[in-house]
Design a protein around this motif. Sequence first.
Motif, PDB file in Angstrom:
ATOM      1  N   ASP A   1      -7.450   7.090   6.297  1.00 48.23           N
ATOM      2  CA  ASP A   1      -7.465   6.701   4.882  1.00 48.23           C
ATOM      3  C   ASP A   1      -6.686   5.404   4.690  1.00 48.23           C
ATOM      4  OD1 ASP A   1      -8.887   8.950   4.036  1.00 48.23           O
ATOM      5  OD2 ASP A   1      -7.091  10.058   3.437  1.00 48.23           O
TER       6      ASP A   1
ATOM      7  N   HIS B   1      -1.091  -1.391  -4.301  1.00 48.86           N
ATOM      8  CA  HIS B   1      -2.271  -0.549  -4.166  1.00 48.86           C
ATOM      9  C   HIS B   1      -1.850   0.881  -3.830  1.00 48.86           C
ATOM     10  CE1 HIS B   1      -4.934  -4.075  -4.107  1.00 48.86           C
ATOM     11  NE2 HIS B   1      -3.973  -4.644  -3.394  1.00 48.86           N
TER      12      HIS B   1
ATOM     13  N   ALA C   1      -2.366   9.009  -5.930  1.00 49.75           N
ATOM     14  CA  ALA C   1      -1.977   7.653  -6.304  1.00 49.75           C
ATOM     15  C   ALA C   1      -1.250   7.626  -7.637  1.00 49.75           C
ATOM     16  CB  ALA C   1      -3.221   6.764  -6.358  1.00 49.75           C
TER      17      ALA C   1
ATOM     18  N   GLU D   1      -8.395   1.590   4.061  1.00 51.55           N
ATOM     19  CA  GLU D   1      -8.155   0.905   2.792  1.00 51.55           C
ATOM     20  C   GLU D   1      -7.508  -0.462   3.019  1.00 51.55           C
ATOM     21  OE1 GLU D   1      -8.424   1.079  -1.550  1.00 51.55           O
ATOM     22  OE2 GLU D   1      -9.508   1.803   0.225  1.00 51.55           O
TER      23      GLU D   1
ATOM     24  N   LEU E   1      -2.473   4.751  -3.084  1.00 51.22           N
ATOM     25  CA  LEU E   1      -3.594   5.379  -2.381  1.00 51.22           C
ATOM     26  C   LEU E   1      -3.506   6.898  -2.504  1.00 51.22           C
ATOM     27  CD1 LEU E   1      -5.975   5.188  -0.302  1.00 51.22           C
ATOM     28  CD2 LEU E   1      -4.219   5.315   1.496  1.00 51.22           C
TER      29      LEU E   1
ATOM     30  N   MET F   1       0.872  -1.167   0.000  1.00 51.87           N
ATOM     31  CA  MET F   1       0.000   0.000   0.000  1.00 51.87           C
ATOM     32  C   MET F   1       0.913   1.222   0.000  1.00 51.87           C
ATOM     33  SD  MET F   1      -3.168   1.274   0.279  1.00 51.87           S
ATOM     34  CE  MET F   1      -4.122  -0.079   0.961  1.00 51.87           C
TER      35      MET F   1
END
Length: 229
Positions: free
Chosen positions: A55, A32, A14, A59, A34, A5
């Motif tokens: 956040d 991922h 992102a 996620e 973000l 992440m």
Amino acid sequence: MTRFMLAAGAWLGAWAWDEVTAELRAAGHDAHPLTLSGLAERQGVPAGLETHVQDVVTEVERLDLRDVVLVGHSYAGIPVGLAAERIGDRLGRVVFVDANVPVDGETFLSGWPSEEVRRSIEEHGGFWPPLPRGEFAGQELTDQQIDLLLSRATPHPGASLTEPAVLQGKLVELPATYVKCLLDGEEPMPAVNELLRSGRWELVRMNTGHWPMFSRPRELARILAAAGS
């Protein structure tokens, strides 16, 4: 396969990780990126530091990530470091990329001459506007990379820079890697040096500038993959 992440620093979303995530995925990893609240496609969402911590936590939980490597660049090292404490046994490792680290009771603007930033936030309705083009010189960025960065950068929510961090434990106890980008200064900031002296954190140096996701995405992806292995 390692799950990542990734959160970028001030003004970025992102999208800043596009090349790095492509490299990670090509190597078989799950990546991922973000966008933190109030930035990029999430502009207009009120955001302080705690918002950004949530956040990340939200996620990770939404995607049900386990043994996840959290990556925080620059400012995002603060919310990512705080989130790493909160996700418990979901955490595999946290990687700080030329990043600030959370210090209990202190803000992003603590400990350095930040009066100009505070004034800029006040003058721009509570947001920190992206730096002028000249501030990106000497960081191994091409003109095209600077053009991209500035064309997509968005003002950063000032409240996230002035809200103090609240640590729940000892940051030094987290499994962590710190990536120091040498063109942005050869020595990590004092708070980072203190953590590195413990011997528990790994230090990796990159001979590039403060935005390695643009200047050296392939090398950064290899470093992240090694940290997560």
